[in-house]
Design an enzyme around this catalytic site. Structure first.
Site, PDB file in Angstrom:
ATOM      1  N   LYS A  44       4.921 103.159  34.987  1.00  0.00           N
ATOM      2  CA  LYS A  44       5.090 101.811  34.448  1.00  0.00           C
ATOM      3  C   LYS A  44       4.133 101.478  33.308  1.00  0.00           C
ATOM      4  O   LYS A  44       4.507 100.800  32.361  1.00  0.00           O
ATOM      5  CB  LYS A  44       4.927 100.769  35.560  1.00  0.00           C
ATOM      6  CG  LYS A  44       6.144 100.570  36.412  1.00  0.00           C
ATOM      7  CD  LYS A  44       5.774 100.594  37.886  1.00  0.00           C
ATOM      8  CE  LYS A  44       5.459 102.006  38.322  1.00  0.00           C
ATOM      9  NZ  LYS A  44       4.920 102.195  39.622  1.00  0.00           N
ATOM     10  N   ARG A  45       2.924 101.978  33.413  1.00  0.00           N
ATOM     11  CA  ARG A  45       1.956 101.603  32.382  1.00  0.00           C
ATOM     12  C   ARG A  45       2.307 102.176  31.002  1.00  0.00           C
ATOM     13  O   ARG A  45       1.719 101.817  30.003  1.00  0.00           O
ATOM     14  CB  ARG A  45       0.547 102.018  32.800  1.00  0.00           C
ATOM     15  CG  ARG A  45       0.315 103.498  32.780  1.00  0.00           C
ATOM     16  CD  ARG A  45      -0.985 103.858  33.500  1.00  0.00           C
ATOM     17  NE  ARG A  45      -1.033 105.262  33.834  1.00  0.00           N
ATOM     18  CZ  ARG A  45      -1.354 106.223  32.968  1.00  0.00           C
ATOM     19  NH1 ARG A  45      -1.653 105.916  31.732  1.00  0.00           N
ATOM     20  NH2 ARG A  45      -1.354 107.477  33.336  1.00  0.00           N
TER      21      ARG A  45
END
Length: 489
Positions: free
Chosen positions: A255-256
């Site tokens: 996600k990052r």
RNA sequence: GCCCCGGUCGUCUAGCCAGGUCAGGAUGCCACCCUUUCAAGGUGGAGAUCAGGGGAUCGAAGCCCCUCCGGGGUACCA
């Protein structure tokens, strides 16, 4: 390959389907289609604590969006149903019993903490050692006789304590592991659910999977699976471990790193066929020079020997380029329909028709479908009344000359055009001539008209744009612009 | 720590398995052309001592050995 090719995509419904995950699905699907085999979807929902509502639906939607169809699995069922592991618990429990009976597995009562201690104590290898945990030595009888921790017990697989386990991976070649370095992994958890290792082996065998194609992160657990196959007396499938997809920092995509869920790509206006083409190039190539490949050509040529071994960074820039290529390749009508989905208003019948006139104008400027709304805003309805009049004045002009030019244009258009006589060719001829007489450069004059007609200084070719906007609205916008300039003069 | 996999332009890759022309293509970047803006298109450019070091060979990105770096795995997660 003698037997039928049967491959599977086995996601866990623990969240939004990930681009890396979907790429695995895609490769399996392409492999199945290339060989005329079957593509199976199986839901691996064995971790009750991580289930996410709606995740299964999101996964299936992602596949459908990319036009990846499955021959067996949720919604379509098949000869090996059910295809959700949570509905196959008896199978895993029965198989665990079998291993227990054979002496290939044992009950273990050790707490996580105790095991953690053991691992720490074994500083050199850092792994759990069967010597520290006495459960294995106790065997089945010993474990059953312990009423205190009965509810807490798990079943562990008894790894061979010598020898090697070897796999001939179709992508990585021969890989081998020392058995004595492998832990006695859990196969059945205390809640009665199997771990991935047991479930995947059981189902791949039962569902007659011929090739296990999965991401490289699974390679280290392959010896466990191979040992399970052996203990059961099952014929193992072929294995092919796919290179991973990483973020720009080369770490596993997460996600990052920004957009990772397939749904985000849809929302951002990527065409599924473009994303598919781009994804397949992450680890596979047709010939080293062809980048835009039709689905049929991909399927026809999708062989394992053309898959890379090294991990690939997901390059957004190149995806964006490819999306543009696919957008430009769309028939105008098709493009208009797709654009409509990204315009957050209800479009009437006329507006739909209008949109297909607009589509060719913006086609080669559009990189993502989600730009559709902004890129067509000034073509629909009234011009935003509050654009800054200052942008009307082009470089090297002053407000007065702009104002004069606008008035001349209005007069000319009023005299020599009609609502049904406002074609771009005529406009170009007329206004080209007018511009020449005005002692303004084409750049200045047309720039002025562009801004006056659209409220922006960037637009598709001016005369086509004016034609599409239509005489009435062009005239009123020119008047509006003249007023803005009048105020400034 | 231990185990495993990987390493060719910034990025995706071709070439490697069956050694032999300036290491090819694409993307991104820069320039020029086209041009009423933005795109698109065209042309050109910069960008890789093939991770590094040894070795066998007339000859290595390709074969062998060592090293380094990166990643993955080391859960009653998948």
């Amino acid at each position: 390959m003698a037997a039928e090719v049967r491959v599977r995509y086995a996601p866990s419904p623990t969240g939004q389907p990930h681009i890396g995950n979907i790429r695995t699905a895609l490769f399996n699907w392409l492999f199945a289609r290339h060989h005329g085999g079957k593509f199976i979807v199986r839901i691996e929902d064995t971790d009750q604590t991580r289930l996410v509502d709606g995740a299964v639906e999101a996964i299936l939607d992602g596949l459908r969006w990319l036009n990846i169809d499955w021959d067996e699995g949720p919604e379509v069922d098949g000869p090996h149903a059910p295809y959700e592991q949570s509905n196959r618990l008896e199978i895993y429990q029965r198989l665990s019993e079998q291993l227990l009976d054979q002496g290939n597995a044992y009950h273990c009562h050790c707490s996580r903490e105790a095991l953690e201690q053991l691992r720490k104590a074994n500083r050199e290898s850092g792994s759990y050692s069967a010597e520290g945990c006495r459960c294995r030595a106790l065997g089945r009888a010993g474990a059953v006789g312990d009423p205190v921790s009965d509810g807490e017990r798990v079943i562990r697989f008894a790894m061979p304590q010598s020898g090697m386990t070897q796999v001939s991976d179709l992508i990585r070649g021969d890989v081998e592991w020392r058995n004595d370095l492998q832990e006695d992994f859990v196969i059945l958890k205390s809640d009665g659910f199997p771990t991935y290792h047991l479930a995947v082996v059981a189902d791949d065998h039962l569902m007659e999977i011929s090739h296990v194609m999965r991401a490289e992160e699974w390679l280290p657990s392959t010896p466990r699976h191979l040992q399970l196959y052996q203990a059961f007396g099952f014929q193992p499938p072929e294995f092919a471990h796919l290179p991973m997809i990483t973020g720009p920092d080369r770490a596993k995509l997460s996600k990052r790193h920004g957009a990772t869920a397939i749904g985000e790509y849809r929302d951002e206006g990527y065409l599924p066929e473009a994303l598919l083409n781009f994804m397949v190039l992450l680890g596979w190539s047709l010939d080293g020079s062809t980048e835009v490949v039709s689905l049929q050509d991909i399927i026809d040529n999708f062989t394992l020997d053309r898959i890379t071994k090294s991990a690939a960074i997901f390059d957004q820039d190149k995806l964006l380029w490819m999306n543009g290529v696919y957008i430009r390749d769309l028939p105008a009508k098709d493009l208009a329909e797709r654009m409509a989905a990204y315009i957050p208003r209800e479009l009437g019948c006329d507006e739909h028709k209008y949109l297909s006139n607009i589509a060719p104008l913006v086609q080669e400027r559009l990189k993502r479908l989600d730009e559709s709304d902004d890129m067509t805003a000034y073509l629909f309805g009234d011009l935003a009344p509050d654009y800054d009049g200052a942008i009307l004045v082009q470089k090297g002009m002053d407000a007065e000359s702009a104002s004069d030019a606008l008035r001349a244009t209005i007069a000319s258009l009023e005299a020599d055009t009609a609502p049904n006589d406002f074609g771009h060719e005529k406009l170009e001829a007329m206004l080209g001539e007018l511009g020449a007489s005005l002692s303004l450069s084409r750049r200045q004059f047309f720039g002025l008209l562009r801004t006056a007609s659209t409220g922006r200084n960037v637009s598709p070719p001016l005369f086509e744009t004016m034609e599409v906007i239509g005489r009435d609205r062009v005239m009123s916008r020119l008047h509006q612009a003249a007023q803005k300039l009048g105020a400034a003069v």
